[in-house]
Scaffold this active site. Structure first.
Site, short mmCIF file in Angstrom:
data_model
loop_
_atom_site.label_atom_id
_atom_site.label_comp_id
_atom_site.label_asym_id
_atom_site.label_seq_id
_atom_site.Cartn_x
_atom_site.Cartn_y
_atom_site.Cartn_z
N CYS A 128 0.80 -1.22 0.00
CA CYS A 128 0.00 0.00 0.00
C CYS A 128 0.84 1.27 0.00
O CYS A 128 0.29 2.38 -0.10
CB CYS A 128 -0.94 0.02 1.21
SG CYS A 128 -0.08 -0.07 2.79
N CYS A 180 -2.64 -2.83 7.85
CA CYS A 180 -2.01 -1.67 8.49
C CYS A 180 -1.46 -2.04 9.86
O CYS A 180 -0.42 -1.52 10.29
CB CYS A 180 -3.00 -0.52 8.62
SG CYS A 180 -3.53 0.17 7.03
N CYS A 208 -2.12 6.05 5.70
CA CYS A 208 -3.52 6.36 5.90
C CYS A 208 -3.85 6.50 7.39
O CYS A 208 -3.01 6.24 8.27
CB CYS A 208 -4.39 5.26 5.29
SG CYS A 208 -4.19 3.66 6.09
N ASP A 258 2.51 2.53 2.47
CA ASP A 258 2.62 3.15 3.79
C ASP A 258 3.99 2.86 4.39
O ASP A 258 4.65 1.88 4.05
CB ASP A 258 1.54 2.61 4.73
CG ASP A 258 0.14 3.09 4.35
OD1 ASP A 258 0.05 3.94 3.45
OD2 ASP A 258 -0.83 2.60 4.94
#
Length: 265
Positions: A54, A131, A81, A56
């Site tokens: 992603c 995440c 995010c 991140d």
């Protein structure tokens, strides 16, 4: 502008209130400097980890008492995010007060459970579970930096499901012990595949080296081969026993020869 006017309100309902609070007001975001670490008599450890799936990234700061290996303070910086921020903030809080060896046992599931409003309601939607995996991985990196080892040192086995941190060995063992026949049963027993579902079959959120559908198929095939082998061995043992119970006169020439060999031996 109200958040419901930005995206559908039902999406927000999949996030716990704790997650939303930490998205907007993280408690441990920031950094620990070398000067601060020195003033507080601790050792500063900085670790970085990025999630390719992603984009991140998170940086973790630990202030460690070198005499006890206890984490005195923790901070983070996150480039990602809102869920990544909330997960990293929760992760940093969970680290404080633990030794490095205790902290490295914190899993992404621990992070996710700590963000729940109620024990039975997930804190984030399944597609955002990765995440919290990033928060888990940066802990391993920080511990590795502190101890001077490779992060793989803290992994006992190949991890198939990153979301639930379930290993290949565990999945195979559960299939065998419980005689599982479906992927749904594997998920029920281990939580593997319950979140982002990338590990269930090809074509998911990210590419995997192992998929539950293949592990199940291969393990069932191994179990069937072992069953047939056991049957064959049992049948051979029964035949041998029956042969041993026959009188010497009833044996054919080869049987008599083997019987004599057995006596001589």
């Amino acid at each position: 502008m109200a958040k419901n006017s930005l995206i559908n309100g039902s999406i927000w309902e999949q996030y716990s209130q704790k997650v939303q609070d930490r998205m907007n007001n993280p408690r441990y975001m920031g950094e620990i400097t070398e000067e601060e670490a020195k003033a507080r008599g601790g050792k500063l450890v900085v670790a970085d980890f990025g999630a390719e799936s992603c984009g991140d990234a998170v940086r973790l700061y630990w202030l460690i008492d070198p005499k006890t290996d206890r984490i005195l303070d923790a901070k983070f910086k996150s480039f990602g995010c809102g869920t990544a921020i909330a997960s990293s903030d929760t992760m940093a809080e969970l680290c404080i007060g633990k030794t490095v060896d205790q902290a490295v046992k914190i899993t992404n599931l621990d992070v996710e459970h700590a963000m729940r409003d109620t024990p039975d309601e997930p804190a984030v939607p399944p597609q955002k579970m990765h995440c919290s995996v990033m928060a888990y991985d940066v802990i391993k990196q920080a511990a590795a930096n502190y101890k001077g080892v490779d992060p793989a040192h803290f992994e006992d086995e190949i991890i198939v499901c990153d979301c639930a941190r379930v290993s290949l060995g565990t999945i195979k063992e559960v299939i065998r012990l419980n005689d599982l026949h479906t992927v749904e049963e594997i998920t029920q027993y281990t939580k593997a595949g319950a979140f982002c579902k990338s590990c269930v079959r090809p074509g998911g959120h990210e590419e995997k080296d192992y998929y539950l559908v293949d592990i199940l198929k291969q393990t069932r095939e191994e179990m069937e081969r072992e069953r047939l082998q056991a049957q064959a061995e049992a049948s051979a043992a029964t035949s041998a026993k029956a042969g041993a119970e026959m009188s010497f006169e009833q044996l054919n020439l080869i049987g008599k020869f083997k019987a004599v060999e057995g006596v001589l031996d």
